[in-house]
Structure formats: C-alpha cells, structure tokens
Design a protein around this motif. Structure first.
Motif, PDB file in Angstrom:
ATOM      1  N   GLU A  46       4.273   0.562  -9.245  1.00  0.00           N
ATOM      2  CA  GLU A  46       3.336  -0.477  -9.667  1.00  0.00           C
ATOM      3  C   GLU A  46       3.620  -1.723  -8.832  1.00  0.00           C
ATOM      4  OE1 GLU A  46       2.700  -0.857 -14.073  1.00  0.00           O
ATOM      5  OE2 GLU A  46       4.544   0.327 -14.057  1.00  0.00           O
ATOM      6  N   VAL A  47       2.578  -2.291  -8.239  1.00  0.00           N
ATOM      7  CA  VAL A  47       2.747  -3.419  -7.325  1.00  0.00           C
ATOM      8  C   VAL A  47       1.781  -4.534  -7.701  1.00  0.00           C
ATOM      9  CG1 VAL A  47       2.639  -4.178  -4.911  1.00  0.00           C
ATOM     10  CG2 VAL A  47       3.441  -1.864  -5.454  1.00  0.00           C
ATOM     11  N   THR A  72       0.830  -1.208   0.000  1.00  0.00           N
ATOM     12  CA  THR A  72       0.000   0.000   0.000  1.00  0.00           C
ATOM     13  C   THR A  72       0.864   1.257   0.000  1.00  0.00           C
ATOM     14  OG1 THR A  72      -1.836  -1.118   1.103  1.00  0.00           O
ATOM     15  CG2 THR A  72      -1.741   1.282   1.297  1.00  0.00           C
ATOM     16  N   ARG A 106       2.520   1.715  -3.418  1.00  0.00           N
ATOM     17  CA  ARG A 106       1.555   2.216  -4.405  1.00  0.00           C
ATOM     18  C   ARG A 106       1.345   3.719  -4.214  1.00  0.00           C
ATOM     19  NH1 ARG A 106      -0.971  -2.792  -3.035  1.00  0.00           N
ATOM     20  NH2 ARG A 106      -0.972  -4.225  -4.807  1.00  0.00           N
TER      21      ARG A 106
END
Length: 198
Positions: free
Chosen positions: A25-26, A17, A20
C-alpha cells in the motif's frame, strides 16, 4: 507494507508504482500538500523523494510523523558541474538524520536514473541490479532490503550511515561520467575475481 512517499516526481512515481505492483500500500504526498499524511501513512517505510535542497526543511517539519519510521533517502546532493554539495562536511543522509532524529535513515536507490527503476525487473546481462544500503538500524535495513528485493534487485550492505557519503560521492562520479562524458561508467569496475586479486 504501508509505504509513504514524500514527493510526487519521477522517482516517487517509479518506485511507488513498482511497490504497488509488489502488493504494498503506497500513499504519495507532494510539496503542495499531503506530506504529513504520506509520512503518517508509511508505518513501515517512508521514501524521501524530494530535491535534496528541500529535504532537511521538510523532514524537520514532520517531527513525530517520522518517529520510528524507516526513512529511505534516495536523494543526491549533487550540484552544478556534478560536484558533491556536501564535500568536506556530513553526508546528505547524515544531515537528514540530524533533521529527523526520531527516524531511522537508510541511504538507498540513489545510484540509478529513474528509468532504471521503471524496469521490471532491472536485470542487465542476466545479473540483477545491486542496490547499496547504508544505515544503522537493523530493523529499518531489513525493511529496505525487502523493498529492494521486491523490485527484483539485490541489496548490498554498504555499512552504517557514516558511509552514506561514499555512496553519494559515487553517485556524483557516475552521473558526471554518464551524463557529462557519455562514458560507460560500469566499465570502471572489474569482475570480483580480479578486483580482489583472487
């Protein structure tokens, strides 16, 4: 950056979190599926956020998907009674590196409870949280230093991967003091001016 996260628990959620929010980009994959996809997605870094008991088997099975990746190990080989499961042998991070020889393992993010990683940013008494890093690959360490800074923390050079066992033992000690004793473990370290005898 493109970051893959192996694991779908609280550490994966907290760090994912935050990254991001920082514009990365995760992609996350759990043990029930998506691990290979997450590893392949993480061309810049892969966070290993699985229980320690599962990590060697998981990374060993991913092979080429981890090639040349910065593989961030936030696991803690701590068992019952807050004992270090790797005492007398290679550190957990070194065992992970042996299971994934084509990856560049960096030990990081293992000293704090997940709630700390949810803070934006983790600053205490006006001082950003410091995150020790152990690793041997300069490029992988640079990637992880940036990810540490993206959380609002300060990266600390704790040495090569051969020193990861010290960081893991520190985690076992701190967890035992915090959880087992309810102690203010931060109080064991004096300010630098006194620690070094200046």
């Amino acid at each position: 950056m493109r970051i893959g996260i192996l694991g779908s628990g609280q550490m994966a959620d907290a760090l994912g979190t935050q990254w991001r929010r920082a514009g990365h980009e995760v992609r996350t994959g759990g043990r029930s599926g998506g691990l290979r996809e997450a590893a392949e997605f993480g061309t810049d870094a892969v966070l290993l956020a699985l229980p320690y008991a599962a990590v060697a088997e998981v990374v060993g099975g991913l092979g080429e998907a981890l090639r040349a990746r910065a593989l961030i190990d936030c696991t803690n080989p701590v068992g019952a009674g807050f004992r270090l499961l790797t005492a007398g042998g290679p550190a957990g991070a070194e065992r992970i590196a042996a299971a994934a020889p084509d990856a560049h393992v960096v030990k990081a993010f293992n000293l704090c409870h997940v709630d700390v990683w949810r803070l934006t940013p983790p600053v205490f008494d006006g001082r950003p949280l410091a995150v020790p890093l152990c690793g041997d690959d300069p490029a992988a360490l640079d990637v992880v230093r940036q990810l540490v800074r993206d959380l609002g923390c300060e990266p600390l050079n704790a040495g090569g991967l051969d020193r990861a066992g010290l960081v893991e033992a520190t985690a076992a000690l701190l967890i035992g003091l915090w959880v087992g004793e309810g102690a203010d473990a931060q109080a064991i370290a004096p300010p630098l001016a006194h620690a070094a005898g200046y």
